[in-house]
Enzyme design. Structure first.
Site, PDB file in Angstrom:
ATOM      1  N   ASP A   1       0.836  -1.198   0.000  1.00 20.90           N
ATOM      2  CA  ASP A   1       0.000   0.000   0.000  1.00 20.90           C
ATOM      3  C   ASP A   1       0.878   1.258   0.000  1.00 20.90           C
ATOM      4  O   ASP A   1       0.532   2.267   0.599  1.00 20.90           O
ATOM      5  CB  ASP A   1      -0.980   0.006   1.176  1.00 20.90           C
TER       6      ASP A   1
ATOM      7  N   ASN B   1       1.078   6.691   4.166  1.00 20.85           N
ATOM      8  CA  ASN B   1       2.010   6.440   3.077  1.00 20.85           C
ATOM      9  C   ASN B   1       1.570   7.138   1.788  1.00 20.85           C
ATOM     10  O   ASN B   1       0.389   7.454   1.636  1.00 20.85           O
ATOM     11  CB  ASN B   1       2.104   4.926   2.829  1.00 20.85           C
TER      12      ASN B   1
ATOM     13  N   HIS C   1       6.828   3.633  12.075  1.00 21.10           N
ATOM     14  CA  HIS C   1       7.240   2.838  13.235  1.00 21.10           C
ATOM     15  C   HIS C   1       8.057   1.614  12.839  1.00 21.10           C
ATOM     16  O   HIS C   1       8.198   0.674  13.621  1.00 21.10           O
ATOM     17  CB  HIS C   1       6.035   2.428  14.085  1.00 21.10           C
TER      18      HIS C   1
ATOM     19  N   HIS D   1      11.185   3.225   4.997  1.00 20.39           N
ATOM     20  CA  HIS D   1      11.085   1.847   4.507  1.00 20.39           C
ATOM     21  C   HIS D   1      12.397   1.383   3.877  1.00 20.39           C
ATOM     22  O   HIS D   1      12.402   0.414   3.109  1.00 20.39           O
ATOM     23  CB  HIS D   1       9.929   1.690   3.516  1.00 20.39           C
TER      24      HIS D   1
ATOM     25  N   ASP E   1      10.284  -2.443   7.586  1.00 19.06           N
ATOM     26  CA  ASP E   1       9.780  -2.606   6.228  1.00 19.06           C
ATOM     27  C   ASP E   1      10.886  -2.691   5.181  1.00 19.06           C
ATOM     28  O   ASP E   1      10.610  -3.062   4.036  1.00 19.06           O
ATOM     29  CB  ASP E   1       8.832  -1.454   5.885  1.00 19.06           C
TER      30      ASP E   1
END
Length: 484
Positions: free
Chosen positions: A119, A153, A175, A203, A260
């Protein structure tokens, strides 16, 4: 004490909003504050409002709440605006993915090397970028002294877009760095004796320092990975911090990928479902596979329904207590067992007066207003923090905040050159392409993303997939924007 107004845009995301409310309840320095909950989904909004009031009641916290479906109402007079909205919801992402796969783009045209999160759309996500940019401009116009805390995002693209084009106080917040906590827990270390740093881009962060009792603790990670990877079996699709892909990325780049980042490797890990299962484990192949993402969406739907059931119960039973576990379990008894357990655990963690949620938004607000110094990991312009990265590129780095603002820590030891040259530079260029497309309206830039994509076999394929996505209902403004 400093009473303020906090606006939460996209407050219908119940779990996230309640984490912020829980943290506010536990932050005495912000007593008397008003929380403005904004969402266009009235059912979800009302559920969050009901539960937020119940949280404050059971904590005995001095907080007030209001609800609105108007963005500017939430912004007006706010000191902090948390933007967690998702324009079009996940259903839009799935429409784009379905069209993309029809034309040969497995997991969607927005699944790009070093940006595989399901996403985190940057090519087809004009509506999200436009909304977030408009919110930032509204803050400049209505509440110019407010801080925008960008939670939705794509945080990397949005932090760069807004810090470069709208003169407001703004940071991106994620986070993902809590992946370090998972490593510390698995090693059985006393977290108070661990010193660590992460650095990179959103990320795409890496564990630059990991010390225990003053000594280099990276050898402990080496031992842990050998043990974990040998018979790796994820407990859920998100369980990848100690997966084969994490170990492989660590061995190639020289530092451990965190959070991530593990999901955002090269095509080596993402060609197809079989490849994903090899690196991320059976049975899902990670959360970004077709199996893992379905698991996540089904779970989110269950949690949303359960939250509304809980809210309805307390609306009808004013004297009932959240702290009654039997009562809570009864309310959501029809929910799947694993979801029920997760939801109950989440609520009870949030009701624990000694435990913060793990989100950084309220910690930052309290530090800036009440001078309670706090260490955080935030997204903000580099300004020389990571040598070799342009100053105006947003990086995710360790900082501390106090009444004088946000202060960067030195990244020591520095990021390896291989990470910068082979991971960060390519990711930064993709961000720059996305912003170039958005700011100029040049469809050729969108095409260029796909022309350079290894899944592309012809230019005709590129043209057709973009045309069909632009033709989707709800993409009228996007279609007009890219007709220049």
């Amino acid at each position: 004490m400093t009473a303020i107004k906090v606006g939460i845009i996209g407050a219908g995301s119940a779990a996230f909003s309640l984490r912020l409310v829980s943290d506010l309840c536990k932050t005495k320095g912000l007593s008397g504050s008003l929380v403005s909950l904004m969402d266009i989904d009235k059912d979800r909004l009302n559920a969050v409002h009901m539960l937020a009031m119940k949280f404050a009641e059971e904590f005995g916290a001095d907080l007030r709440f209001e609800t609105t479906t108007n963005v500017e109402d939430a912004i007006k007079d706010s000191s902090f605006v948390v933007n967690t909205a998702l324009v079009g919801g996940h259903s839009y992402f799935e429409q784009v993915r379905k069209i993309s796969e029809k034309y040969g783009y497995y997991r969607g045209i927005d699944s790009q090397e070093f940006n595989m999160v399901s996403d985190y759309y940057t090519i087809s996500n004009f509506n999200q970028l436009k909304f977030m940019h408009d919110v930032a401009k509204a803050i400049e116009r209505i509440s110019p002294k407010a801080w925008l805390l960008q939670a939705a995002n794509p945080v990397f693209e949005l932090t760069n877009l807004i810090t470069r084009t709208v003169p407001i106080n703004m940071v991106g917040i994620c986070h993902g760095h809590h992946g370090v906590d998972h490593i510390i827990e698995k090693l059985g270390l006393d977290a108070e004796k661990v010193e660590w740093q992460v650095a990179g881009v959103n990320h795409g962060i890496w564990l630059t320092k990991f010390m225990y009792e003053g000594k280099d603790a990276y050898p402990l990670i080496d031992e842990l990975l050998e043990k974990e990877v040998e018979n790796f079996k994820p407990t859920n699709p998100f369980d990848d911090q100690l997966s084969p892909v994490a170990k492989d990325m660590y061995e190639f780049y020289g530092k451990m990928p965190i959070g991530d980042t593990v999901r955002n490797g090269s095509w080596k890990y993402h060609y197809n479902l079989e490849t994903k299962k090899k690196w991320f484990g059976e049975p899902w192949g990670g959360v970004d596979s077709e199996l893992g993402w379905k698991w996540y969406q089904d779970r989110q739907a269950e949690i949303a329904i359960a939250m509304q059931k809980v809210a309805k119960y307390f609306q009808e039973n004013k004297n009932a207590k959240l702290l009654s576990k039997d009562s809570l379990n009864e309310i959501i008894s029809q929910t799947k067992n694993d979801v029920k357990e997760e939801l109950t655990k989440e609520i009870y963690n949030l009701l624990d007066p000694q435990r913060k949620s793990g989100e950084q938004h309220i910690l930052l607000a309290n530090a800036l207003l009440n001078n309670e110094k706090v260490d955080l990991v935030l997204n903000l312009p580099n300004n020389g923090t990571i040598p070799g990265i342009p100053d105006d590129v947003a990086v995710e780095i360790p900082v501390y905040a106090d009444k004088d603002g946000i202060h960067r820590y030195k990244i020591d030891p520095p990021l390896p050159e291989r990470i910068k040259k082979m991971y960060l530079y390519p990711r930064i260029m993709r961000m720059e392409w996305a912003l170039e497309a958005f700011l100029t309206g040049d469809k050729k830039v969108l095409e260029e993303f796909l022309i350079r994509d290894p899944r592309t076999k012809s230019y005709d394929q590129v043209v057709k997939v973009l045309e069909e996505i632009l033709a989707l209902p709800g993409n009228e403004e996007m279609r007009k924007h890219y007709s220049k």
